[in-house]
Design an enzyme around this catalytic site. Structure first.
Site, PDB file in Angstrom:
ATOM      1  N   SER A 136       0.797  -1.240   0.000  1.00 37.85           N
ATOM      2  CA  SER A 136       0.000   0.000   0.000  1.00 37.85           C
ATOM      3  C   SER A 136       0.819   1.274   0.000  1.00 37.85           C
ATOM      4  O   SER A 136       0.239   2.361  -0.132  1.00 37.85           O
ATOM      5  CB  SER A 136      -0.944   0.002   1.199  1.00 37.85           C
ATOM      6  OG  SER A 136      -2.000  -0.865   0.931  1.00 37.85           O
ATOM      7  N   TYR A 154      -4.403   3.069   8.295  1.00 34.98           N
ATOM      8  CA  TYR A 154      -5.636   2.270   8.404  1.00 34.98           C
ATOM      9  C   TYR A 154      -6.455   2.695   9.618  1.00 34.98           C
ATOM     10  O   TYR A 154      -6.478   3.867   9.969  1.00 34.98           O
ATOM     11  CB  TYR A 154      -5.327   0.764   8.458  1.00 34.98           C
ATOM     12  CG  TYR A 154      -4.214   0.316   7.557  1.00 34.98           C
ATOM     13  CD1 TYR A 154      -4.118   0.774   6.255  1.00 34.98           C
ATOM     14  CD2 TYR A 154      -3.261  -0.569   7.999  1.00 34.98           C
ATOM     15  CE1 TYR A 154      -3.107   0.348   5.414  1.00 34.98           C
ATOM     16  CE2 TYR A 154      -2.247  -1.011   7.173  1.00 34.98           C
ATOM     17  CZ  TYR A 154      -2.166  -0.536   5.883  1.00 34.98           C
ATOM     18  OH  TYR A 154      -1.164  -0.956   5.073  1.00 34.98           O
ATOM     19  N   LYS A 172       0.135   3.343  -2.860  1.00 34.61           N
ATOM     20  CA  LYS A 172      -1.060   4.199  -2.917  1.00 34.61           C
ATOM     21  C   LYS A 172      -0.691   5.684  -2.871  1.00 34.61           C
ATOM     22  O   LYS A 172      -1.429   6.528  -3.369  1.00 34.61           O
ATOM     23  CB  LYS A 172      -2.028   3.834  -1.786  1.00 34.61           C
ATOM     24  CG  LYS A 172      -2.678   2.466  -2.035  1.00 34.61           C
ATOM     25  CD  LYS A 172      -3.471   1.938  -0.869  1.00 34.61           C
ATOM     26  CE  LYS A 172      -4.206   0.665  -1.293  1.00 34.61           C
ATOM     27  NZ  LYS A 172      -4.310  -0.371  -0.308  1.00 34.61           N
ATOM     28  N   TYR A 216      -3.867  -2.241 -10.258  1.00 36.53           N
ATOM     29  CA  TYR A 216      -3.731  -2.000  -8.812  1.00 36.53           C
ATOM     30  C   TYR A 216      -2.765  -3.008  -8.185  1.00 36.53           C
ATOM     31  O   TYR A 216      -1.842  -2.636  -7.449  1.00 36.53           O
ATOM     32  CB  TYR A 216      -5.131  -2.065  -8.171  1.00 36.53           C
ATOM     33  CG  TYR A 216      -5.106  -2.209  -6.667  1.00 36.53           C
ATOM     34  CD1 TYR A 216      -4.745  -1.146  -5.853  1.00 36.53           C
ATOM     35  CD2 TYR A 216      -5.438  -3.431  -6.057  1.00 36.53           C
ATOM     36  CE1 TYR A 216      -4.710  -1.288  -4.468  1.00 36.53           C
ATOM     37  CE2 TYR A 216      -5.409  -3.576  -4.692  1.00 36.53           C
ATOM     38  CZ  TYR A 216      -5.041  -2.510  -3.895  1.00 36.53           C
ATOM     39  OH  TYR A 216      -4.988  -2.649  -2.525  1.00 36.53           O
ATOM     40  N   VAL A 274       1.280  -3.688   3.856  1.00 39.79           N
ATOM     41  CA  VAL A 274       1.314  -4.993   4.528  1.00 39.79           C
ATOM     42  C   VAL A 274       2.595  -5.779   4.227  1.00 39.79           C
ATOM     43  O   VAL A 274       2.796  -6.855   4.780  1.00 39.79           O
ATOM     44  CB  VAL A 274       0.066  -5.862   4.223  1.00 39.79           C
ATOM     45  CG1 VAL A 274      -1.196  -5.234   4.794  1.00 39.79           C
ATOM     46  CG2 VAL A 274      -0.070  -6.160   2.745  1.00 39.79           C
TER      47      VAL A 274
HETATM   48  O1  DON Z   1      -4.914  -5.174  -1.774  1.00 41.63           O
HETATM   49  C1  DON Z   1      -4.301  -5.550  -0.793  1.00 41.63           C
HETATM   50  O2  DON Z   1      -4.863  -6.060   0.176  1.00 41.63           O
HETATM   51  C2  DON Z   1      -2.794  -5.369  -0.779  1.00 41.63           C
HETATM   52  N1  DON Z   1      -2.281  -5.385  -2.114  1.00 41.63           N
HETATM   53  C3  DON Z   1      -2.413  -4.064  -0.152  1.00 41.63           C
HETATM   54  C4  DON Z   1      -2.804  -3.990   1.290  1.00 41.63           C
HETATM   55  C5  DON Z   1      -2.019  -3.043   2.084  1.00 41.63           C
HETATM   56  O3  DON Z   1      -0.817  -2.945   2.031  1.00 41.63           O
HETATM   57  C6  DON Z   1      -2.791  -2.265   3.045  1.00 41.63           C
HETATM   58  N2  DON Z   1      -3.732  -1.431   2.410  1.00 41.63           N
HETATM   59  N3  DON Z   1      -4.156  -0.351   2.523  1.00 41.63           N
END
Ligand code: DON
Length: 330
Positions: A78, A255, A81, A203, A273
């Protein structure tokens, strides 16, 4: 922006006092290893070594301080993002906010609950649904958005070797049910222009970029520097946009633990993550800490600890001749 070959990447060095401080924080953060769990809902991430820890601090005048596994590439997840949002704001401006909100969700990053009641408009661009809408904008604007984002990551970091991890991408694709559910729900509400599969692939590919702490601290330094990229000297985003991205990171980057992190650390930050967290000290420096074991909200335990220690120390730093130096180490 200029091509990666023109980019000048900062090298470790600078103030010995600051390097000693970064080393000490890394040593203390390693005491937190052993707490938390590596993300396993994306199977390709499950075999990450929870004992890894890296830290990189990049000052706005181009000094880089690193400790531990700071040069080891990991799955940025993420953290992408932030780059996705920056790129979408560059190409679409404030029109983006008609389709994604600006408020914290207070929910896990992959929750579907608000999406149904709020008619397919995600709370913010840092939850999965929000980033999928941002990716939809980029699918409409670029032939291969993830390669475009990869090239931007290469230019901003000065590392032409940054790659998309195809194994992680395939793993996310195979286990896409929840993100696909969010995307279809948004499609049903008319908030996704392109085909769900195409948007999800873009994505996931962005999430599957592999970068190191040093790459990320350098690449995202523009958020500490009024939008100006350290490696090229060019303005990547306007100053007001950098300020707004920082504001969103502050309210929604961690989060459902954003408030807790803001209270403890007090810096705009974004977590992934894969165990990475980037934090920004506007006007001064950018930081990336990484360790794969996560707490219940999905934030790296040791990386949060390191950022907390750095934040504590910031207030005691003195700024002399344009150089940051820690006053003392506790
Ligand atoms: O889509 C997902 O769940 C992971 N590719 C990214 C999740 C992550 O790092 C936390 N998300 N905001």
């Amino acid at each position: 922006m200029t091509t990666p070959s023109h980019a000048a990447r900062p090298r470790p060095g600078g103030s010995p006092a600051l390097q000693a401080w970064v080393d000490e924080i890394a040593d203390r953060a390693r005491s937190r290893l052993g707490t938390g769990r590596v993300a396993d809902y994306i199977p390709a991430l499950a075999d990450q070594d929870p004992e890894r820890f890296g830290l990189a601090v990049c000052t706005n005048d181009g000094q880089l301080y690193t400790a531990g596994d700071a040069e080891m590439p990991f799955s940025i997840q993420s953290l992408s993002k932030v780059l996705l949002l920056s790129l979408a704001l560059r190409t679409h401006g404030d029109a983006l906010w008609q389709r994604v909100g600006l408020n914290p969700s207070g929910m896990p990053f992959n929750s579907l609950m608000q999406l149904e009641t709020e008619r397919g408009k995600p709370r913010n661009p840092f939850i999965n649904a929000g980033a999928i809408v941002v990716a939809d904008h980029l699918v409409g604007a670029f032939a291969t958005p993830s390669k475009h984002l990869r090239d931007i990551a290469r230019t901003l970091s000065g590392n032409a070797g940054i790659l998309i991890d195809r194994q992680v991408l395939a793993s996310e694709w195979q286990h896409r049910a929840r993100n696909a559910a969010a995307a279809y729900l948004m499609k049903a509400f008319g908030n996704l222009d392109n085909e769900v599969d195409e948007v999800l692939e873009a994505y996931f590919a962005c999430c599957a970029l592999r970068m190191s702490c040093a790459d990320l601290a350098i690449a995202l330094n523009y958020l500490a520097a009024d939008g100006r990229a350290l490696t090229t000297g060019e303005r990547f985003v306007p100053p007001a946009m950098a300020q707004r991205i920082n504001a969103l990171m502050f309210t929604s980057g961690m989060y459902d633990a954003a408030g807790d992190f803001a209270y403890r650390v007090g810096l705009p930050a974004k977590s992934g993550v894969g165990g990475g967290i980037v934090a920004i000290v506007p006007g001064r420096l950018s930081i990336c800490a990484w360790s794969p074991a996560l707490d219940a909200s999905g934030n790296s335990v040791a990386a949060q600890y390191a950022l907390e220690r750095i934040s504590e120390g910031l207030g005691r730093w003195s700024q002399e001749a344009g150089r940051l130096a820690p006053a003392s180490v506790s």
